[in-house]
Enzyme design. Structure first.
Site, PDB file in Angstrom:
ATOM      1  N   ASN A  76       0.816  -1.296  -0.103  1.00 47.90           N
ATOM      2  CA  ASN A  76       0.221   0.146   0.050  1.00 47.90           C
ATOM      3  C   ASN A  76       1.044   1.165   0.086  1.00 47.90           C
ATOM      4  O   ASN A  76       1.513   1.313   0.950  1.00 47.90           O
ATOM      5  CB  ASN A  76      -1.015  -0.130   1.348  1.00 47.90           C
ATOM      6  CG  ASN A  76      -1.887   1.165   1.416  1.00 47.90           C
ATOM      7  OD1 ASN A  76      -1.406   2.290   1.081  1.00 47.90           O
ATOM      8  ND2 ASN A  76      -3.056   0.786   1.688  1.00 47.90           N
TER       9      ASN A  76
ATOM     10  N   HIS B  12       1.206   6.170   1.811  1.00 46.31           N
ATOM     11  CA  HIS B  12       2.025   7.232   2.493  1.00 46.31           C
ATOM     12  C   HIS B  12       3.187   7.908   2.018  1.00 46.31           C
ATOM     13  O   HIS B  12       3.736   8.631   2.361  1.00 46.31           O
ATOM     14  CB  HIS B  12       2.370   6.536   3.909  1.00 46.31           C
ATOM     15  CG  HIS B  12       0.998   6.165   4.688  1.00 46.31           C
ATOM     16  ND1 HIS B  12       0.244   7.447   4.880  1.00 46.31           N
ATOM     17  CD2 HIS B  12       0.419   5.186   5.116  1.00 46.31           C
ATOM     18  CE1 HIS B  12      -1.012   6.554   5.676  1.00 46.31           C
ATOM     19  NE2 HIS B  12      -0.784   5.329   5.559  1.00 46.31           N
TER      20      HIS B  12
ATOM     21  N   THR C 215      -7.167   6.846  10.278  1.00 46.86           N
ATOM     22  CA  THR C 215      -7.156   5.617   9.120  1.00 46.86           C
ATOM     23  C   THR C 215      -8.309   4.902   9.202  1.00 46.86           C
ATOM     24  O   THR C 215      -9.182   5.256   9.788  1.00 46.86           O
ATOM     25  CB  THR C 215      -5.845   4.917   9.462  1.00 46.86           C
ATOM     26  OG1 THR C 215      -5.600   3.815   8.625  1.00 46.86           O
ATOM     27  CG2 THR C 215      -5.791   4.265  11.082  1.00 46.86           C
TER      28      THR C 215
ATOM     29  N   HIS D 114      -3.835  -4.393   7.670  1.00 50.12           N
ATOM     30  CA  HIS D 114      -3.888  -3.160   8.440  1.00 50.12           C
ATOM     31  C   HIS D 114      -3.389  -3.181   9.801  1.00 50.12           C
ATOM     32  O   HIS D 114      -3.300  -4.159  10.485  1.00 50.12           O
ATOM     33  CB  HIS D 114      -5.474  -2.615   9.015  1.00 50.12           C
ATOM     34  CG  HIS D 114      -5.462  -1.235   9.141  1.00 50.12           C
ATOM     35  ND1 HIS D 114      -5.338  -0.545  10.393  1.00 50.12           N
ATOM     36  CD2 HIS D 114      -5.931  -0.145   8.344  1.00 50.12           C
ATOM     37  CE1 HIS D 114      -5.391   0.634  10.044  1.00 50.12           C
ATOM     38  NE2 HIS D 114      -5.950   1.004   8.993  1.00 50.12           N
TER      39      HIS D 114
END
Ligand code: PXP
Length: 238
Positions: free
Chosen positions: A6, A9, A98, A186
């Site tokens: 992912n 960021h 988040t 996550h």
């Protein structure tokens, strides 16, 4: 087991200064070259990290693209436009830091969205809490996969770690029984990924924040991707 990297960021850092760097597309290329099996991104409606304008570039460099999307029409249209391999439907609240919990699978728009995405050849996963009933409900909706939210596991300490891990194991077993693929993600880090990666029936992990942070200290994004791949490989062998 596949690793989805992912890259949200990387965009968070870019947006912090309003510059064009670091470029999430370049990050995706580096991650793929280092062994990432797919690129995962979450264009939030507030555009705080990945922007809609990043999506065509990311699509072009992702061998497999997993687009996280809120269950709203604006995102649904974006998903149809971009044509990711996977759409992962996530809950989204503007004020959250988040994605703080799993999707409410009773949302009225889900059946319509799942059917329409699948009709376009886009596989659908639902980002849900590790709860057996919710996993069964996701299968009944016709989703291809659930992604189990491992955030509570990631935050757990002491006895709670075993408790949260057992929830993930039971939810995974429910997925296998209901014939729906199981993914997870996550809050996973190099310290806590091993136990989740060791659950044989989980097919995919999506990891972002810790991996991008580790890139600062492990010698770059490629090295961080390789460290997570090695961690997963060791867990699967053990
Ligand atoms: N999977 C989903 C569905 C997510 O929403 C996120 C966070 O955007 C992740 C995985 C990655 O989580 P983290 O950044 O904590 O690794």
């Amino acid at each position: 087991m596949r690793l989805g990297v992912n890259i949200d960021h990387v965009a968070t850092l870019r947006n912090a200064r309003g510059e064009a760097y670091p470029d999430p597309v370049r990050a995706a290329e580096v991650a793929v070259a280092a062994g990432a099996d797919q690129i995962t991104c979450h264009p939030r409606l507030d555009q705080r990290h990945i922007r809609f304008s990043d999506l065509p570039g990311l699509r072009a460099v992702s061998p497999v693209m997993n687009l996280e999307m809120a269950a709203v029409d604006q995102m649904f249209e974006q998903a149809l436009d971009i044509g990711p391999d996977w759409a992962c439907i996530v809950p989204e609240r503007r004020e959250e830091l988040t994605t703080e919990g799993g999707l409410d699978v009773r949302l009225a728009q889900l059946p319509r969205m799942i059917t329409a995405l699948r009709a376009e050849g886009i596989k659908v996963s639902l980002f849900v809490d590790p709860d057996e009933a919710v996993v069964r409900a996701s299968a009944a909706l016709g989703a291809d996969a659930v992604e189990l939210h491992t955030g509570a596991y990631g935050k757990a300490r002491g006895d709670a770690v075993v408790y949260e891990l057992e929830r993930i194991e039971r939810a995974t077993a429910a997925g296998v029984e209901a014939a729906i693929a199981v993914h997870a993600g996550h809050g996973l880090t190099l310290d806590n990924t091993t136990a989740v990666a060791a659950i044989a029936a989980i097919q995919e992990l999506n990891i972002g924040h810790a991996l991008v942070a580790d890139a600062l200290f492990l010698g770059g994004l490629g090295a961080a991707v390789r460290a997570y791949k090695d961690c997963i490989a060791a867990a699967r062998k053990a």
